[in-house]
Design an enzyme around this catalytic site. Structure first.
Site, PDB file in Angstrom:
ATOM      1  N   TYR A 194       0.954  -1.171   0.027  1.00  8.43           N
ATOM      2  CA  TYR A 194      -0.019   0.047   0.026  1.00  8.43           C
ATOM      3  C   TYR A 194       0.815   1.540  -0.172  1.00  8.43           C
ATOM      4  O   TYR A 194       0.680   2.129  -0.858  1.00  8.43           O
ATOM      5  CB  TYR A 194      -1.061  -0.108   1.154  1.00  8.43           C
ATOM      6  CG  TYR A 194      -1.470   1.392   1.476  1.00  8.43           C
ATOM      7  CD1 TYR A 194      -2.452   1.763   0.456  1.00  8.43           C
ATOM      8  CD2 TYR A 194      -1.396   2.032   2.796  1.00  8.43           C
ATOM      9  CE1 TYR A 194      -3.265   3.182   0.733  1.00  8.43           C
ATOM     10  CE2 TYR A 194      -2.228   3.264   2.862  1.00  8.43           C
ATOM     11  CZ  TYR A 194      -3.060   3.911   1.900  1.00  8.43           C
ATOM     12  OH  TYR A 194      -3.552   4.962   2.137  1.00  8.43           O
TER      13      TYR A 194
HETATM   14  N1  LIG Z   1      -9.083   7.290   5.546  1.00  7.43           N
HETATM   15  C1  LIG Z   1      -7.522   7.542   6.130  1.00  7.43           C
HETATM   16  O1  LIG Z   1      -7.395   7.344   7.190  1.00  7.43           O
HETATM   17  C2  LIG Z   1      -6.517   7.449   4.884  1.00  7.43           C
HETATM   18  C3  LIG Z   1      -5.406   7.840   5.429  1.00  7.43           C
HETATM   19  C4  LIG Z   1      -4.232   8.037   4.522  1.00  7.43           C
HETATM   20  C5  LIG Z   1      -4.718   7.948   3.097  1.00  7.43           C
HETATM   21  N2  LIG Z   1      -5.919   7.772   2.712  1.00  7.43           N
HETATM   22  C6  LIG Z   1      -6.249   7.966   1.127  1.00  7.43           C
HETATM   23  O2  LIG Z   1      -7.310   8.661   1.066  1.00  7.43           O
HETATM   24  C7  LIG Z   1      -8.047   8.350  -0.016  1.00  7.43           C
HETATM   25  C8  LIG Z   1      -9.582   8.014   0.224  1.00  7.43           C
HETATM   26  O3  LIG Z   1      -9.461   7.361   1.210  1.00  7.43           O
HETATM   27  P1  LIG Z   1     -11.038   6.735   2.231  1.00  7.43           P
HETATM   28  O4  LIG Z   1     -10.708   6.550   3.446  1.00  7.43           O
HETATM   29  O5  LIG Z   1     -12.110   7.530   1.782  1.00  7.43           O
HETATM   30  O6  LIG Z   1     -11.091   5.315   1.362  1.00  7.43           O
HETATM   31  P2  LIG Z   1     -12.256   4.569   0.750  1.00  7.43           P
HETATM   32  O7  LIG Z   1     -12.077   3.238   0.518  1.00  7.43           O
HETATM   33  O8  LIG Z   1     -13.737   4.858   1.632  1.00  7.43           O
HETATM   34  O9  LIG Z   1     -12.950   5.377  -0.571  1.00  7.43           O
HETATM   35  C9  LIG Z   1     -12.036   5.067  -1.768  1.00  7.43           C
HETATM   36  C10 LIG Z   1     -13.117   5.117  -2.590  1.00  7.43           C
HETATM   37  O10 LIG Z   1     -12.365   4.878  -4.122  1.00  7.43           O
HETATM   38  C11 LIG Z   1     -13.100   3.561  -4.889  1.00  7.43           C
HETATM   39  N3  LIG Z   1     -12.297   3.080  -5.479  1.00  7.43           N
HETATM   40  C12 LIG Z   1     -11.462   2.236  -5.100  1.00  7.43           C
HETATM   41  N4  LIG Z   1     -10.502   1.595  -6.274  1.00  7.43           N
HETATM   42  C13 LIG Z   1     -11.097   2.122  -7.265  1.00  7.43           C
HETATM   43  C14 LIG Z   1     -10.785   2.152  -8.558  1.00  7.43           C
HETATM   44  N5  LIG Z   1      -9.935   1.342  -9.089  1.00  7.43           N
HETATM   45  N6  LIG Z   1     -11.431   2.615  -9.521  1.00  7.43           N
HETATM   46  C15 LIG Z   1     -12.649   3.525  -9.025  1.00  7.43           C
HETATM   47  N7  LIG Z   1     -13.123   3.568  -7.775  1.00  7.43           N
HETATM   48  C16 LIG Z   1     -12.277   3.028  -6.887  1.00  7.43           C
HETATM   49  C17 LIG Z   1     -13.850   2.795  -3.873  1.00  7.43           C
HETATM   50  O11 LIG Z   1     -15.101   2.488  -4.225  1.00  7.43           O
HETATM   51  C18 LIG Z   1     -14.293   3.858  -2.575  1.00  7.43           C
HETATM   52  O12 LIG Z   1     -15.516   4.497  -2.572  1.00  7.43           O
HETATM   53  C19 LIG Z   1      -7.426   7.088  -0.670  1.00  7.43           C
HETATM   54  O13 LIG Z   1      -6.608   7.352  -1.490  1.00  7.43           O
HETATM   55  C20 LIG Z   1      -6.643   6.712   0.679  1.00  7.43           C
HETATM   56  O14 LIG Z   1      -5.528   5.845   0.134  1.00  7.43           O
HETATM   57  C21 LIG Z   1      -6.965   7.569   3.606  1.00  7.43           C
END
Ligand SMILES: NC(=O)c1ccc[n+]([C@@H]2O[C@H](COP(=O)([O-])OP(=O)(O)OC[C@H]3O[C@@H](n4cnc5c(N)ncnc54)[C@H](O)[C@@H]3O)[C@@H](O)[C@H]2O)c1
Length: 337
Positions: free
Chosen positions: A153
């Protein structure tokens, strides 16, 4: 009216960001594949709420489908793209690493291509505090080396940062990468600690506490996070020739309109204190299963958010007890528990 294409709008952060931007009069198109990494009905419900807004429209599609992504973006003509869709989650990347390559490497490459083709004013993309990997100097600041990722990741997110830098340099694509620190709040992700702990405590199941409780996280409340993103939309990294003044501790590239920005609360919270806040809110004690360290996990994260403050005049500040209370209130009403 500014037009923003957001990927991942059915996800936790994308949903909150879209809601904020719509409330401020932006026109938003969401692009999300509704992957089944966790409960799809939660994603659908988030999208339904967004679709109640007249300035929101959405496409259900995967990032890997470059033709669809290009067509949707060309039709919408965004000024700005905010790329949040990803295969997220540290632990799952040990089970299914390939899904991270597909969504995060191929998918993010397609987003870069789209941003380039449409000549967007600013491309903003999500990275993670996990890129700090095995670093131990805290708080983490953007200038630290990030050469020791501990999971696929983290490695894919680090790759996104370097791919985006190359496109910013080659094509002058103005790009900001965010490094998010453990985001939590209402409508949160079922695979993350706050959701899992709340669910387990209410069901009378034991919670797994890793590294025997010696874990620290810089928990960032989702409203603070999306407010930071909103403010960063206007902090466009200038090209080297256009730089008129120096920002303190700027991570800006010497050769490209590109920077990385930590978004964190800048407070290191003990996981056990976080658990106690959940217990207090639920009025119930957790049964605790003390475990060793998980492979790929890190014992602590802690953000230096001074660059964010310098760029936007703002830094996340919601106390974790307040954020936990808001989450628990949402969880109980959404799941009727
Ligand atoms: N939540 C956290 O604590 C956190 C921390 C660090 C980084 N991030 C990053 O922030 C971003 C958002 O995270 P989140 O917590 O909202 O996650 P989440 O999983 O709730 O949201 C991600 C969304 O992307 C969609 N998705 C995934 N792969 C896809 C693809 N190949 N094509 C189209 N849609 C796709 C999923 O359906 C989902 O709705 C991500 O990039 C994640 O890596 C989140």
């Amino acid at each position: 009216m500014q037009r923003i294409l957001i990927t991942g709008t059915a996800g936790f952060i994308g949903f909150h960001l879209a809601r904020l931007l719509l409330s401020e009069g932006f026109c938003v198109h969401g692009y999300d594949g509704l992957t089944d990494y966790y409960d799809v009905s939660l994603k659908q419900r988030r999208h339904q709420i967004l679709l109640e807004h007249e300035n929101f429209s959405a496409t259900i599609g995967m990032l890997q489908d470059s033709l669809l992504l290009t067509r949707v973006a060309s039709d919408f003509q965004p000024d700005v793209i905010i790329h949040l869709a990803a295969q997220a989650g540290v632990r799952y990347s040990l089970e299914n690493p390939r899904s991270y390559l597909d969504s995060n490497i191929v998918g993010s490459f397609n987003v870069l291509e789209t941003g380039l083709r449409l000549n967007v004013r600013h491309l903003l993309m999500a990275s993670t505090s996990s890129v700090y990997g095995a670093n131990t100097t805290m708080p983490f600041d953007e200038d630290q080396k990030t050469d020791t990722p501990l999971t696929i990741y983290a490695a894919t997110k680090k790759a996104n940062e370097t791919m985006a830098h190359a496109y910013a340099h080659l094509h002058g694509l103005h790009t900001t990468m965010f490094r998010f620190f453990t985001v939590y709040g209402p409508w949160g992700r079922p695979d993350m600690a706050l959701f899992r702990f709340t669910d387990a405590i209410l069901d009378g199941r034991a919670i797994d506490v890793y590294n025997h409780g010696s874990m620290f996280r810089d928990f960032t409340y989702v409203d603070d996070l999306v407010k930071s993103i909103r403010l960063l939309i206007n902090a466009i990294p200038p090209a080297p020739r256009d730089r008129t003044h120096r920002i303190q501790n700027d991570s800006i590239s010497p050769v490209a309109p590109f920077r990385v920005v930590n978004i964190g609360n800048s407070t290191k919270i003990r996981l056990l204190d976080f658990v106690e806040a959940i217990e207090d809110e639920l009025g119930q004690k957790a049964k605790r299963n003390y475990m060793g360290m998980q492979p790929g996990d890190v014992p602590a994260t802690w953000a230096d958010a001074s660059l964010l403050l310098e760029l936007t005049g703002y830094r996340p500040n919601t106390p974790y007890r307040e954020g936990v209370a808001n989450f628990v209130r949402w969880y109980r009403s959404y799941y009727n528990k």
